[in-house]
Design an enzyme around this catalytic site. Structure first.
Site, mmCIF file in Angstrom:
data_model
loop_
_atom_site.group_PDB
_atom_site.id
_atom_site.type_symbol
_atom_site.label_atom_id
_atom_site.label_comp_id
_atom_site.label_asym_id
_atom_site.label_seq_id
_atom_site.Cartn_x
_atom_site.Cartn_y
_atom_site.Cartn_z
ATOM 1 N N HIS A 67 5.930 -2.341 -0.933
ATOM 2 C CA HIS A 67 4.776 -2.356 -0.025
ATOM 3 C C HIS A 67 3.670 -1.453 -0.524
ATOM 4 C CE1 HIS A 67 7.724 0.665 1.406
ATOM 5 N NE2 HIS A 67 6.650 1.440 1.545
ATOM 6 N N CYS A 177 8.357 8.525 5.463
ATOM 7 C CA CYS A 177 8.331 8.243 4.027
ATOM 8 C C CYS A 177 6.878 8.338 3.561
ATOM 9 C CB CYS A 177 8.926 6.869 3.701
ATOM 10 S SG CYS A 177 7.958 5.456 4.285
#
Length: 623
Positions: A67, A177
């Site tokens: 991503h 994250c």
């Protein structure tokens, strides 16, 4: 927003053709490009690869979620791909990935679509949903499966309102994250699902791209018996002061939620002691000794000044060593300008080192006294060594000052950070540096430099071997950083030999990997062979970390091979009289040194030695 608004038939490929990680990323990006989702395929692919360099998005259990959130994305979308054979994606569990969801998020837009992406992460943690996706015959079945499990999110107020039941244990967690898109929510869902199985009440706060969701309240923290922080980026930590806490990478939240929950219930974490401010910490420091963590905070913030300043100074030497001196025949105004800029950047090295060490220890109040102490070390003669001492001195002094002043009237709280802390911190650090630290540190610094200047023959060869070998032991870890920090310190004092050995020792591992993947092709997998050119570039650029994946996969064969070649290269370079007076730059700055051909010869020999050893030790891959 439902997930099927982002995942459409145009962004589904039932059978991808790629056979390795880089190829599958390229293929999925190409499909997004064909679907009109992105404006620049190359830039978007670079953004995906940059995210992969932080930590793999192969989350395990056959799933990968690459991503990126960039301006090249026209509208939010999800690209689905499937491989029946499976692809080695460097997944967390070491298994091949079969299902790929590439998330394309626009930069700077509404976060509505991120909620849908968070739901996707949760769906993929459901074994039934994953099994249906693996068996889907066409795009319609994929969409129906996703739509079936795409339940509406409960409101934030009721989603995880936990009533503290005396019959149940109650713990809290935070997940985060670097990009806050996939791993954050998968770790949260893994923890929640496992806690439900274990009859444990849990509340999980997610720090994602859309901001903090399910924030932990003061009551949550007070009532919890323990805290789990599964994060690869910074989260607010001081609120957990006095609580027993486990810090782990976000991947551990996905891979081993049961172990984390049991460890928390068994009170295996350490009691967190915050600094009393608003400091944040990263879970990557787990298991890292505090002194080393503080030192690395200083070194990592210092390096940009060292690299930029040192290379600019080295570039100015292209006009001649004395080209920045207006009174010399080699004088060049351009060289003087470049040297002036580089020198100013380089001179900030010690103050920055000390300032960020102190800040790591005592949060922001430690920064000013650390900077002043570091500047005093740089100007009074103790240099790098004095800067190290100044950083720790200022940090721990500031902790003491906070303790002493914590009982002052509440009316003075507002002036503590702007007056009391900096005034007392700078004054006390300065006095101790002036009278106690600097005189012996300066003497020791001068003795060390004198010792290095007098090294010759066998002694200089041994020094080169030691520093070169140290650079290859952990390739960016504490031993590597220690060798590099020592070499930088001696370079600032005018001794370029140690940094020469350190640089060549750091260049050998990736170069030897690149060479070995060509000469001993049958000893490496196709994925490893494809990284050969990358390692070549990284080696020439003095980026040792390119060899880390190989060392991590086969440490008992790779690391000794790299150490021997790096030690040989370091010993040869110094023994043959090569010196490179630049802190970084690799092959691109060797032109400013002495005996450049000898440096290149030593580099070549070291890389060949390591490549041959690796080729002989490594077993043939079963492909």
């Amino acid at each position: 927003m439902r997930i099927t608004e982002l995942l459409t038939k145009d962004t589904i490929k039932m059978n991808i053709e790629a056979k390795d990680k880089d190829s599958v990323i390229k293929e999925l990006v190409s499909e997004l490009d064909s679907a009109g989702i992105i404006t620049d395929a190359d830039k978007f692919e670079s953004a995906i690869q940059k995210r992969e360099s932080q930590s793999t998005t192969g989350v395990g259990d056959g799933i990968a979620i690459p991503h990126a959130q960039t301006k090249e994305v026209k509208k939010p979308a999800i690209m689905f791909g499937r491989s029946e054979e499976g692809i080695d994606y460097d997944s967390l569990d070491g298994q091949n990935a079969h299902l790929f969801f590439m998330i394309a998020a626009p930069d700077g837009q509404s976060t509505t679509h991120l909620d849908a992406l968070a739901k996707l992460s949760g769906i993929l943690m459901n074994p039934e949903a994953k099994e249906r996706l693996l068996k889907a015959q066409n795009a319609d079945e994929v969409l129906n499966t996703i739509d079936h499990y795409d339940e509406s999110e409960p409101s934030e107020e009721t989603a995880e309102t936990v009533v503290n039941n005396e019959d149940k244990a109650y713990i809290i967690a935070v997940t985060a994250c670097p990009t806050g898109i996939a791993h954050t929510y998968m770790a949260a869902d893994a923890l929640k699902n496992k806690a439900k199985e274990m009859n444990v009440d849990i509340k999980v706060e997610t720090n994602g791209s859309g901001g903090v969701k399910n924030p932990l309240s003061e009551a949550d923290i007070k009532n919890a018996s323990g805290v789990i922080v599964a994060a690869d980026t910074k989260v607010e930590m001081d609120r957990f002061n006095g609580k027993r806490l486990l810090e782990v990478p976000v991947s551990d939240g996905i891979k081993r939620p049961e172990e984390l929950i049991r460890s928390t219930l068994d009170e295996q974490g350490d009691v967190y002691e915050g600094s009393g401010g608003s400091s944040t910490q990263s879970s990557s420091s787990k298991g890292m000794p505090s002194i080393y963590k503080h030192l690395m905070n200083g070194v990592s913030n210092m390096l940009p000044f060292v690299v930029a300043g040192g290379i600019l100074i080295a570039i100015s030497f292209f006009w001649g060593i004395e080209s920045a001196n207006p009174d010399h025949a080699d004088y060049s105004p351009i060289a003087e300008m470049i040297n002036f800029i580089g020198s100013n950047a380089f001179e900030l090295m010690v103050p920055i080192l000390a300032g960020f060490i102190a800040m790591s220890i005592a949060d922001r109040p430690g920064f000013a006294p650390g900077m002043v102490g570091g500047l005093m070390a740089a100007t009074m003669g103790s240099g790098f060594l004095g800067g190290l001492i100044a950083g720790f001195l200022a940090g721990y002094l500031m902790i003491g000052i906070k303790k002493v002043t914590e009982n002052l009237p509440q009316a003075l709280d507002g002036i503590k950070p702007v007056l009391i802390y900096p005034l007392l911190g700078v004054f006390l650090t300065g006095v101790i540096m002036y009278y106690i630290v600097d005189p012996p540190a300066t003497a020791l610094n001068e003795a060390l430099n004198s010792f290095l200047e007098n090294l010759s023959g066998t002694n200089i060869v041994i020094l080169g071997a030691i520093l070169g070998g140290m650079m290859a032991i952990d390739m960016g870890g504490p031993i590597n950083k220690a060798a590099y920090a020592f070499s930088i310190a001696t370079l600032t004092a005018g001794n370029p030999e140690p940094i020469t050995a350190a640089m060549i020792g750091g260049m050998v591992p990736p170069l030897s990997i690149a060479l070995a993947t060509v000469v001993f092709r049958n000893k490496f997998t196709p994925v490893e062979r494809s990284s050969g050119p990358t390692n070549l570039v990284m080696g020439l650029s003095f980026i040792t970390e390119g060899a880390i994946p190989f060392a991590a996969a086969d440490p008992l064969r790779v690391i000794p091979s790299m150490m021997v070649g790096s030690a040989v290269a370091g010993a040869m370079a110094l023994g043959l009289g090569a010196t490179i007076p630049a802190p970084h730059g690799g092959i691109f700055v060797v032109g400013v040194g002495d005996n450049v051909l000898m440096f290149l010869l030593a580099l070549l020999v070291g890389a060949i030695v390591s490549a041959i050893l690796l080729g002989l030790l490594k077993r043939k891959e079963q492909i």
